[in-house]
Design an enzyme around this catalytic site. Structure first.
Site, PDB file in Angstrom:
ATOM      1  N   GLY A  53      39.963  53.224  31.965  1.00  0.00           N
ATOM      2  CA  GLY A  53      39.682  54.090  33.101  1.00  0.00           C
ATOM      3  C   GLY A  53      38.440  54.918  32.825  1.00  0.00           C
ATOM      4  O   GLY A  53      38.008  55.012  31.674  1.00  0.00           O
ATOM      5  N   CYS A  80      41.577  50.521  25.671  1.00  0.00           N
ATOM      6  CA  CYS A  80      40.488  51.476  25.862  1.00  0.00           C
ATOM      7  C   CYS A  80      41.042  52.875  26.197  1.00  0.00           C
ATOM      8  O   CYS A  80      41.658  53.487  25.353  1.00  0.00           O
ATOM      9  CB  CYS A  80      39.544  50.932  26.940  1.00  0.00           C
ATOM     10  SG  CYS A  80      37.958  51.763  26.917  1.00  0.00           S
ATOM     11  N   TYR A  81      40.876  53.347  27.441  1.00  0.00           N
ATOM     12  CA  TYR A  81      41.464  54.643  27.797  1.00  0.00           C
ATOM     13  C   TYR A  81      42.962  54.649  27.481  1.00  0.00           C
ATOM     14  O   TYR A  81      43.507  55.657  27.037  1.00  0.00           O
ATOM     15  CB  TYR A  81      41.231  54.916  29.289  1.00  0.00           C
ATOM     16  CG  TYR A  81      41.804  56.217  29.791  1.00  0.00           C
ATOM     17  CD1 TYR A  81      41.130  57.408  29.579  1.00  0.00           C
ATOM     18  CD2 TYR A  81      43.029  56.253  30.459  1.00  0.00           C
ATOM     19  CE1 TYR A  81      41.666  58.615  30.026  1.00  0.00           C
ATOM     20  CE2 TYR A  81      43.572  57.445  30.910  1.00  0.00           C
ATOM     21  CZ  TYR A  81      42.882  58.623  30.699  1.00  0.00           C
ATOM     22  OH  TYR A  81      43.411  59.805  31.135  1.00  0.00           O
ATOM     23  N   HIS A 168      38.010  45.424  25.151  1.00  0.00           N
ATOM     24  CA  HIS A 168      38.648  44.822  26.325  1.00  0.00           C
ATOM     25  C   HIS A 168      38.999  43.347  26.080  1.00  0.00           C
ATOM     26  O   HIS A 168      38.120  42.493  26.143  1.00  0.00           O
ATOM     27  CB  HIS A 168      37.726  44.939  27.541  1.00  0.00           C
ATOM     28  CG  HIS A 168      37.590  46.343  28.017  1.00  0.00           C
ATOM     29  ND1 HIS A 168      38.443  46.890  28.947  1.00  0.00           N
ATOM     30  CD2 HIS A 168      36.728  47.326  27.667  1.00  0.00           C
ATOM     31  CE1 HIS A 168      38.102  48.144  29.153  1.00  0.00           C
ATOM     32  NE2 HIS A 168      37.068  48.440  28.391  1.00  0.00           N
ATOM     33  N   GLU A 170      40.569  41.481  28.076  1.00  0.00           N
ATOM     34  CA  GLU A 170      40.631  40.758  29.352  1.00  0.00           C
ATOM     35  C   GLU A 170      39.293  40.185  29.793  1.00  0.00           C
ATOM     36  O   GLU A 170      39.246  39.324  30.668  1.00  0.00           O
ATOM     37  CB  GLU A 170      41.197  41.677  30.448  1.00  0.00           C
ATOM     38  CG  GLU A 170      40.315  42.840  30.882  1.00  0.00           C
ATOM     39  CD  GLU A 170      40.403  44.074  29.978  1.00  0.00           C
ATOM     40  OE1 GLU A 170      40.879  43.949  28.835  1.00  0.00           O
ATOM     41  OE2 GLU A 170      39.960  45.155  30.398  1.00  0.00           O
ATOM     42  N   SER A 222      42.005  32.167  61.247  1.00  0.00           N
ATOM     43  CA  SER A 222      40.562  32.375  61.404  1.00  0.00           C
ATOM     44  C   SER A 222      39.795  31.158  60.926  1.00  0.00           C
ATOM     45  O   SER A 222      38.605  31.040  61.158  1.00  0.00           O
ATOM     46  CB  SER A 222      40.137  33.587  60.585  1.00  0.00           C
ATOM     47  OG  SER A 222      40.226  33.272  59.204  1.00  0.00           O
ATOM     48  N   GLY A 223      40.485  30.248  60.233  1.00  0.00           N
ATOM     49  CA  GLY A 223      39.774  29.116  59.638  1.00  0.00           C
ATOM     50  C   GLY A 223      39.378  29.415  58.206  1.00  0.00           C
ATOM     51  O   GLY A 223      38.937  28.541  57.487  1.00  0.00           O
ATOM     52  N   GLY A 224      39.540  30.673  57.775  1.00  0.00           N
ATOM     53  CA  GLY A 224      39.227  31.043  56.392  1.00  0.00           C
ATOM     54  C   GLY A 224      40.366  30.662  55.444  1.00  0.00           C
ATOM     55  O   GLY A 224      41.415  30.169  55.876  1.00  0.00           O
ATOM     56  N   VAL A 225      40.137  30.907  54.165  1.00  0.00           N
ATOM     57  CA  VAL A 225      41.096  30.482  53.138  1.00  0.00           C
ATOM     58  C   VAL A 225      42.466  31.158  53.307  1.00  0.00           C
ATOM     59  O   VAL A 225      43.500  30.487  53.322  1.00  0.00           O
ATOM     60  CB  VAL A 225      40.557  30.840  51.719  1.00  0.00           C
ATOM     61  CG1 VAL A 225      41.517  30.381  50.651  1.00  0.00           C
ATOM     62  CG2 VAL A 225      39.175  30.264  51.511  1.00  0.00           C
ATOM     63  N   ASP A 226      42.458  32.481  53.449  1.00  0.00           N
ATOM     64  CA  ASP A 226      43.725  33.210  53.387  1.00  0.00           C
ATOM     65  C   ASP A 226      44.644  32.875  54.553  1.00  0.00           C
ATOM     66  O   ASP A 226      45.827  32.587  54.357  1.00  0.00           O
ATOM     67  CB  ASP A 226      43.477  34.722  53.343  1.00  0.00           C
ATOM     68  CG  ASP A 226      42.490  35.089  52.247  1.00  0.00           C
ATOM     69  OD1 ASP A 226      42.347  34.282  51.311  1.00  0.00           O
ATOM     70  OD2 ASP A 226      41.869  36.159  52.335  1.00  0.00           O
ATOM     71  N   SER A 227      44.088  32.901  55.775  1.00  0.00           N
ATOM     72  CA  SER A 227      44.978  32.629  56.907  1.00  0.00           C
ATOM     73  C   SER A 227      45.407  31.168  56.907  1.00  0.00           C
ATOM     74  O   SER A 227      46.536  30.849  57.296  1.00  0.00           O
ATOM     75  CB  SER A 227      44.335  33.032  58.235  1.00  0.00           C
ATOM     76  OG  SER A 227      43.200  32.257  58.509  1.00  0.00           O
ATOM     77  N   SER A 228      44.553  30.260  56.425  1.00  0.00           N
ATOM     78  CA  SER A 228      44.941  28.838  56.401  1.00  0.00           C
ATOM     79  C   SER A 228      46.091  28.609  55.424  1.00  0.00           C
ATOM     80  O   SER A 228      47.041  27.881  55.731  1.00  0.00           O
ATOM     81  CB  SER A 228      43.761  27.956  55.972  1.00  0.00           C
ATOM     82  OG  SER A 228      42.687  28.139  56.843  1.00  0.00           O
ATOM     83  N   LYS A 368      43.171  35.946  44.892  1.00  0.00           N
ATOM     84  CA  LYS A 368      42.466  34.874  45.601  1.00  0.00           C
ATOM     85  C   LYS A 368      42.532  33.530  44.860  1.00  0.00           C
ATOM     86  O   LYS A 368      42.760  32.489  45.468  1.00  0.00           O
ATOM     87  CB  LYS A 368      41.002  35.289  45.771  1.00  0.00           C
ATOM     88  CG  LYS A 368      40.213  34.407  46.687  1.00  0.00           C
ATOM     89  CD  LYS A 368      40.333  34.922  48.082  1.00  0.00           C
ATOM     90  CE  LYS A 368      39.478  34.210  49.067  1.00  0.00           C
ATOM     91  NZ  LYS A 368      39.594  34.851  50.387  1.00  0.00           N
TER      92      LYS A 368
END
Ligand code: XMP
Length: 512
Positions: A53, A80-81, A168, A170, A222-228, A368
């Protein structure tokens, strides 16, 4: 299912920690740092990670977690923090240092048989970004690794299973970061690897069926990734009880509507309702030039059109949405961690309450990259899953200044040429976004022997990993030349093409 809790202290890397753990197929969730230990106990967490942080633990108002998390009886890893917090809260001392340690360091593992460093070479590169330093270890801890600038690069209390890392694990610049996290998850927390997308489909399909019963769901596609992907998943669960609505707002890319229709007739049997509303959107945008007023107008008309579509469908109880995990994580606001609203994004906010609809958000738990993996399992094509992002307000925010049908048509033609050439040059999937903008200026040119006084198209080609920051893409001049020639020769009304070479920040990706 075992959960690893990541307590968020506002680090830019918190989501990266969670994604890495999910990649290792262990379920993890991000919690606000104020989450009571009792809640974590209720959720049956098998380990806690304290994120980094921007604050200093030596500051009076430094964010601190519930001290009871150290009494949960589960392993804790401070990064870290998080390491400095652990040191101060358990009785050690941390000193504020004005000199920050940024970038690469060489890690030397010093403790024998540390479970966190099992199988990791004694010397390796790690990534640092911190200011404060431990002065004195809390009781029960030993130093387990050092870097050239920090004696306490890693500390541990094996008996209580508390571990701390100054660097880190990650980030990809830490050579053995993934193995260190795997050691924490498997050797220390004894997690099982059971977070997979096929498992997720099964669990989610059951949950959707139980929740929806015999009721009907509507989902804005919408034709985008998420809604599809959301549509495909809900469809897998309840089949014809799902109706998808695609709003044609007249602000779409060339052939977008036809592509969506084709895609869905090829892949699915759910009902697809096309709401033709170009005129309504264009009327609402007439004479409007201010970007925020445009965005609000588009959002408002979208809701109205959607509402009408619902009325036409009949009784509907649920509104499906492709909301993702990063949208639902409660943000941690700490100085040095800006999160102000820069542009108002477009969604169907307000509609569910007004229409008495329950929200169905089957991707709420997913990042995503997980949504793409899920979509692949559900059989969606690469062209859908790896499409470049397209803003909700569409070309409405890419025609700079007033939006008119003539300007939209010019922009659509130019953009189709750019997209074709990006595929041709094998760049489309390599860039975060590549698109055209219509500028509200006219400039003089010469074509043949004639003077022209025509429009300008700008090219926006960016690289990014998450849209938070972006840089203009250095694509070959030859490709730029083809794109520019083709747009000027083939698109009537354009005599000049310019290239946007601004990074984000201080610019943004879209222009409005
Ligand atoms: P900016 O322009 O803020 O854009 O750098 C960051 C990313 O978000 C996309 N974008 C939107 N996406 N609704 C969306 O769903 C919106 O209103 C919206 N505005 C911008 C943009 O294309 C970029 O990928």
């Amino acid at each position: 299912m075992a959960i690893i809790a990541v307590l968020d202290f506002g680090s830019q890397y918190t989501q990266v920690i969670a994604r890495r753990i999910r990649e290792i197929e262990v379920l993890t969730r991000i919690y606000h740092f104020t989450t009571p230990a009792a809640k974590l106990a209720d959720e049956n967490v098998s380990g806690v990670i304290l994120s980094g942080g921007p604050a200093s633990v030596t500051a009076e108002d430094a964010p601190r977690p519930d001290p009871e998390i150290f009494n949960l009886g589960v392993p804790v890893l401070g990064i870290c923090y998080g390491l400095q917090l652990m040191s101060t809260m358990l009785g050690g001392a941390v000193r504020h240092s004005d000199r920050r340690e940024y970038g690469r360091g060489m890690l030397k593992v010093e403790a024998a048989n540390s479970p966190l460093f099992a199988g990791i070479p004694s010397d390796s590169r790690v990534w640092n970004s911190h200011g404060d330093k431990i002065d004195q270890l809390p009781e029960g801890f030993i130093q387990s690794a050092a870097t050239e600038n920090s004696d306490f690069a890693a500390i541990e209390d094996r008996e209580r299973r508390f571990f701390g890392l100054q660097f880190h694990p990650e980030v990809s610049h830490t050579d053995h970061g993934r193995e260190i996290l795997e050691n924490f998850l498997f050797k220390i927390c004894h997690c099982e690897q059971n977070w997979t997308m096929s498992g997720y489909i099964e669990k989610s399909v059951n949950e959707i069926r139980n929740r929806v019963g015999d009721k009907r769901v509507i989902l804005g596609l919408s034709g985008g990734v998420d809604s599809s992907v959301a549509a495909a998943l809900v469809h897998r669960a309840i089949g014809s009880q799902l109706t998808c609505v695609f709003v044609d707002n007249g602000l779409l890319l060339k052939n977008e509507r036809a592509n969506v229709e084709k895609l869905y007739s090829d892949n699915f049997t759910f009902k697809l309702k096309i709401a033709e509303a170009s005129d309504r959107f264009l009327d609402a945008l007439a004479g409007v030039t201010d970007p925020e007023i445009k965005r609000k107008a588009i959002g408002r008309v979208f809701i109205e059109v959607f509402e009408d579509a619902i009325h036409e469908i009949g009784e509907v109880h649920f509104l499906g949405q492709g909301t993702l995990y990063p949208d639902v994580i409660e943000s941690v606001n700490i100085a040095g961690n800006p999160s102000a609203v820069i542009k108002s994004h477009h969604n169907v906010g307000g509609l569910p309450e007004k229409m008495n609809l329950k929200l169905l958000e089957p991707l709420r738990e997913l990042f995503k990259d997980e949504v793409r993996a899920l979509g692949t399992e559900l059989g969606l094509a690469k062209e859908v899953l790896w499409r470049q992002p397209f803003p909700g307000p569409g070309l409405g925010v890419r025609v700079i200044g007033e939006v008119t049908i003539e300007r939209l048509d010019v922009l659509r033609e130019a953009d189709a040429i750019l997209e074709e050439e990006m595929f041709q040059a094998d760049l489309y999937y390599k860039l975060w976004q590549s698109f055209c903008l219509f500028l509200p200026v006219r400039t003089v040119g010469v074509m043949g022997d004639e003077r022209t006084y025509d429009n300008v198209i700008a090219l926006r080609l960016v690289e990014s990993t998450d849209a938070m920051t972006a840089d203009w893409a250095r694509i070959p001049y030859d490709v730029l030349q083809i794109v520019s020639n083709r747009i000027i020769n083939e698109v009537k009304g354009v005599n000049r093409v310019v290239l946007d070479i601004s990074s984000k920040p201080p610019a943004t990706i879209e222009w409005e």
